[in-house]
Design a protein around this motif. Structure first.
Motif, PDB file in Angstrom:
ATOM      1  N   TYR A 194      23.238  38.469  -0.240  1.00 29.53           N
ATOM      2  CA  TYR A 194      23.358  37.125   0.328  1.00 29.53           C
ATOM      3  C   TYR A 194      22.091  36.318   0.066  1.00 29.53           C
ATOM      4  O   TYR A 194      21.019  36.857  -0.220  1.00 29.53           O
ATOM      5  CB  TYR A 194      23.641  37.195   1.826  1.00 29.53           C
ATOM      6  CG  TYR A 194      22.542  37.862   2.630  1.00 29.53           C
ATOM      7  CD1 TYR A 194      21.446  37.126   3.101  1.00 29.53           C
ATOM      8  CD2 TYR A 194      22.572  39.223   2.893  1.00 29.53           C
ATOM      9  CE1 TYR A 194      20.429  37.736   3.824  1.00 29.53           C
ATOM     10  CE2 TYR A 194      21.558  39.846   3.614  1.00 29.53           C
ATOM     11  CZ  TYR A 194      20.503  39.089   4.084  1.00 29.53           C
ATOM     12  OH  TYR A 194      19.492  39.693   4.794  1.00 29.53           O
TER      13      TYR A 194
ATOM     14  N   HIS B  39      19.921  32.644   1.602  1.00 35.94           N
ATOM     15  CA  HIS B  39      19.859  31.517   2.505  1.00 35.94           C
ATOM     16  C   HIS B  39      18.746  30.566   2.120  1.00 35.94           C
ATOM     17  O   HIS B  39      17.785  30.945   1.464  1.00 35.94           O
ATOM     18  CB  HIS B  39      19.781  31.891   3.983  1.00 35.94           C
ATOM     19  CG  HIS B  39      19.021  33.086   4.391  1.00 35.94           C
ATOM     20  ND1 HIS B  39      18.681  33.304   5.688  1.00 35.94           N
ATOM     21  CD2 HIS B  39      18.532  34.147   3.715  1.00 35.94           C
ATOM     22  CE1 HIS B  39      18.038  34.443   5.794  1.00 35.94           C
ATOM     23  NE2 HIS B  39      17.930  34.969   4.626  1.00 35.94           N
TER      24      HIS B  39
ATOM     25  N   SER C 194      19.936  28.290   8.000  1.00 36.07           N
ATOM     26  CA  SER C 194      20.906  28.597   6.959  1.00 36.07           C
ATOM     27  C   SER C 194      21.730  29.814   7.341  1.00 36.07           C
ATOM     28  O   SER C 194      21.240  30.733   7.996  1.00 36.07           O
ATOM     29  CB  SER C 194      20.183  28.862   5.630  1.00 36.07           C
ATOM     30  OG  SER C 194      21.078  29.346   4.645  1.00 36.07           O
ATOM     31  N   SER C 195      22.966  29.814   6.913  1.00 33.06           N
ATOM     32  CA  SER C 195      23.803  31.002   7.047  1.00 33.06           C
ATOM     33  C   SER C 195      23.366  32.043   6.027  1.00 33.06           C
ATOM     34  O   SER C 195      22.691  31.735   5.045  1.00 33.06           O
ATOM     35  CB  SER C 195      25.277  30.648   6.800  1.00 33.06           C
ATOM     36  OG  SER C 195      25.713  29.599   7.627  1.00 33.06           O
ATOM     37  N   ASP C 196      23.750  33.279   6.269  1.00 30.63           N
ATOM     38  CA  ASP C 196      23.647  34.309   5.245  1.00 30.63           C
ATOM     39  C   ASP C 196      24.856  34.146   4.333  1.00 30.63           C
ATOM     40  O   ASP C 196      25.955  34.597   4.647  1.00 30.63           O
ATOM     41  CB  ASP C 196      23.630  35.705   5.872  1.00 30.63           C
ATOM     42  CG  ASP C 196      22.346  35.988   6.629  1.00 30.63           C
ATOM     43  OD1 ASP C 196      21.356  35.268   6.409  1.00 30.63           O
ATOM     44  OD2 ASP C 196      22.337  36.923   7.444  1.00 30.63           O
TER      45      ASP C 196
ATOM     46  N   ASP D 133      31.634  34.714  -0.090  1.00 28.49           N
ATOM     47  CA  ASP D 133      31.585  33.269   0.149  1.00 28.49           C
ATOM     48  C   ASP D 133      31.587  32.469  -1.148  1.00 28.49           C
ATOM     49  O   ASP D 133      32.254  31.430  -1.231  1.00 28.49           O
ATOM     50  CB  ASP D 133      30.335  32.901   0.963  1.00 28.49           C
ATOM     51  CG  ASP D 133      30.370  33.463   2.381  1.00 28.49           C
ATOM     52  OD1 ASP D 133      31.458  33.506   2.976  1.00 28.49           O
ATOM     53  OD2 ASP D 133      29.300  33.859   2.889  1.00 28.49           O
TER      54      ASP D 133
ATOM     55  N   ARG E 297      35.179  30.799   5.948  1.00 28.26           N
ATOM     56  CA  ARG E 297      34.413  30.490   7.152  1.00 28.26           C
ATOM     57  C   ARG E 297      33.501  29.312   6.862  1.00 28.26           C
ATOM     58  O   ARG E 297      33.300  28.921   5.710  1.00 28.26           O
ATOM     59  CB  ARG E 297      33.574  31.693   7.567  1.00 28.26           C
ATOM     60  CG  ARG E 297      32.496  32.075   6.542  1.00 28.26           C
ATOM     61  CD  ARG E 297      31.738  33.318   6.922  1.00 28.26           C
ATOM     62  NE  ARG E 297      30.670  33.623   5.962  1.00 28.26           N
ATOM     63  CZ  ARG E 297      29.372  33.625   6.259  1.00 28.26           C
ATOM     64  NH1 ARG E 297      28.971  33.340   7.498  1.00 28.26           N
ATOM     65  NH2 ARG E 297      28.463  33.909   5.342  1.00 28.26           N
TER      66      ARG E 297
ATOM     67  N   ILE F 257      29.914  27.627   6.505  1.00 29.26           N
ATOM     68  CA  ILE F 257      28.557  28.071   6.202  1.00 29.26           C
ATOM     69  C   ILE F 257      27.619  26.861   6.146  1.00 29.26           C
ATOM     70  O   ILE F 257      28.058  25.729   5.911  1.00 29.26           O
ATOM     71  CB  ILE F 257      28.475  28.841   4.869  1.00 29.26           C
ATOM     72  CG1 ILE F 257      28.883  27.939   3.699  1.00 29.26           C
ATOM     73  CG2 ILE F 257      29.327  30.094   4.910  1.00 29.26           C
ATOM     74  CD1 ILE F 257      28.645  28.555   2.326  1.00 29.26           C
ATOM     75  N   THR F 258      26.341  27.118   6.374  1.00 27.70           N
ATOM     76  CA  THR F 258      25.295  26.105   6.242  1.00 27.70           C
ATOM     77  C   THR F 258      24.285  26.593   5.231  1.00 27.70           C
ATOM     78  O   THR F 258      23.819  27.737   5.297  1.00 27.70           O
ATOM     79  CB  THR F 258      24.602  25.846   7.585  1.00 27.70           C
ATOM     80  OG1 THR F 258      25.577  25.395   8.535  1.00 27.70           O
ATOM     81  CG2 THR F 258      23.521  24.786   7.447  1.00 27.70           C
ATOM     82  N   TYR F 259      23.933  25.707   4.276  1.00 29.04           N
ATOM     83  CA  TYR F 259      22.999  26.096   3.217  1.00 29.04           C
ATOM     84  C   TYR F 259      22.296  24.839   2.726  1.00 29.04           C
ATOM     85  O   TYR F 259      22.937  23.841   2.372  1.00 29.04           O
ATOM     86  CB  TYR F 259      23.754  26.764   2.068  1.00 29.04           C
ATOM     87  CG  TYR F 259      22.876  27.233   0.928  1.00 29.04           C
ATOM     88  CD1 TYR F 259      22.192  28.439   1.004  1.00 29.04           C
ATOM     89  CD2 TYR F 259      22.745  26.466  -0.223  1.00 29.04           C
ATOM     90  CE1 TYR F 259      21.395  28.885  -0.052  1.00 29.04           C
ATOM     91  CE2 TYR F 259      21.956  26.901  -1.284  1.00 29.04           C
ATOM     92  CZ  TYR F 259      21.280  28.103  -1.186  1.00 29.04           C
ATOM     93  OH  TYR F 259      20.495  28.540  -2.227  1.00 29.04           O
TER      94      TYR F 259
ATOM     95  N   THR G  90      26.512  21.479   5.503  1.00 27.09           N
ATOM     96  CA  THR G  90      27.519  22.340   6.118  1.00 27.09           C
ATOM     97  C   THR G  90      28.799  22.277   5.298  1.00 27.09           C
ATOM     98  O   THR G  90      29.330  21.198   5.032  1.00 27.09           O
ATOM     99  CB  THR G  90      27.807  21.913   7.564  1.00 27.09           C
ATOM    100  OG1 THR G  90      26.612  22.033   8.338  1.00 27.09           O
ATOM    101  CG2 THR G  90      28.886  22.793   8.184  1.00 27.09           C
TER     102      THR G  90
END
Length: 249
Positions: free
Chosen positions: A36, A38, A46-48, A54, A96, A98-100, A104
């Motif tokens: 992963y 981030h 940040s999300s993983d 993903d 799902r 995610i944030t990166y 978002t």
């Protein structure tokens, strides 16, 4: 053709007379991504972001090359330079949110992604044992450039960084006399607690009497870096089989 063979043989004889041992090689590495990334920015965590689940990154084959120079001066290390490149992309409908990189991306949204990693290794090593069994000990200075980008419509998140990483290096090779066959394993590592960078491989090789040879093996490279170190960061792994050709002057 005879002139080419004669020229190659003459170059090899000249190197041997001067005490130099030079080999060059190239091949293809089948890279399987996992882990992963981030990228936190603007105070937004940040999300993983999983590379496969993903982002949909898949295996890809890329080229590699190397040159190894051994010389007769005992106080100076021998040198090997290796080059490899990772460039893989994917397109995936998110299962799902995610944030990166301050953006978002929502569940059921399609995202496009690309991960690139270019690295050149400068290996400086000594051989305290150098006969049927060869032991290498030294330093690997890995010059690398890493980027991980995600986009969807008018949303875009891009993280990139470059670094020169000094790593401990060790290698072991065993030759089967009078056959041209050999087996080898080597690796580079640097770590501090839960953060580490590891790059290692094992391979088999066959060298013909004229110096031309084939090799095949398996390579694993993993970079694990905490949130506060560099961007992009996370736990990124590429592994897979490789095969190539080489020539020993």
């Amino acid at each position: 053709m005879s002139a080419i063979v004669l020229g190659t043989a003459t170059a090899g004889t000249a190197h041997a007379a001067l005490g130099f041992d030079v080999s060059v090689g190239a091949g293809v590495w089948s890279q399987q991504p996992s882990g992963y990334v981030h990228y936190s920015t603007g105070g937004q965590a940040s999300s993983d972001v999983n590379l496969k689940n993903d982002l949909g990154l898949s295996s890809k084959s890329q080229g590699y090359a190397w040159v190894d120079i051994q010389h007769p001066i005992p106080v100076l290390p021998d040198v090997e330079i290796r080059y490899s490149r990772i460039n893989t992309s994917g397109s995936q409908v998110l299962s799902r949110t995610i944030t990166y990189g301050g953006q978002t991306y929502n569940a059921n949204q399609q995202v496009n992604s690309q991960v690139k990693l270019t690295q050149t290794d400068f290996l400086f090593y000594y051989q305290p044992i150098n006969n049927v069994v060869q032991l290498r000990l030294g330093l690997d200075v890995k010059a690398m450039s890493l980027s991980a980008d995600i986009s969807s419509g008018n949303q875009y998140s891009s993280a990139s960084g470059t670094a020169a990483v000094p790593m401990l290096y060790a290698g072991l090779r065993a030759n089967l006399p009078f056959t041209g066959l050999s087996a080898a394993a080597d690796g580079s590592y640097i770590g501090n607690g839960s953060d580490y960078f590891a790059d290692y491989q094992a391979r088999l090789a066959y060298e013909t009497p004229i110096g031309l040879g084939l090799q095949a093996g398996y390579r694993v490279m993993e970079l694990r870096v905490g949130n506060s170190r560099i961007d992009p960061n996370g736990d990124i792994k590429f592994k897979g089989a490789f095969a190539g050709v080489f020539y020993q002057f």
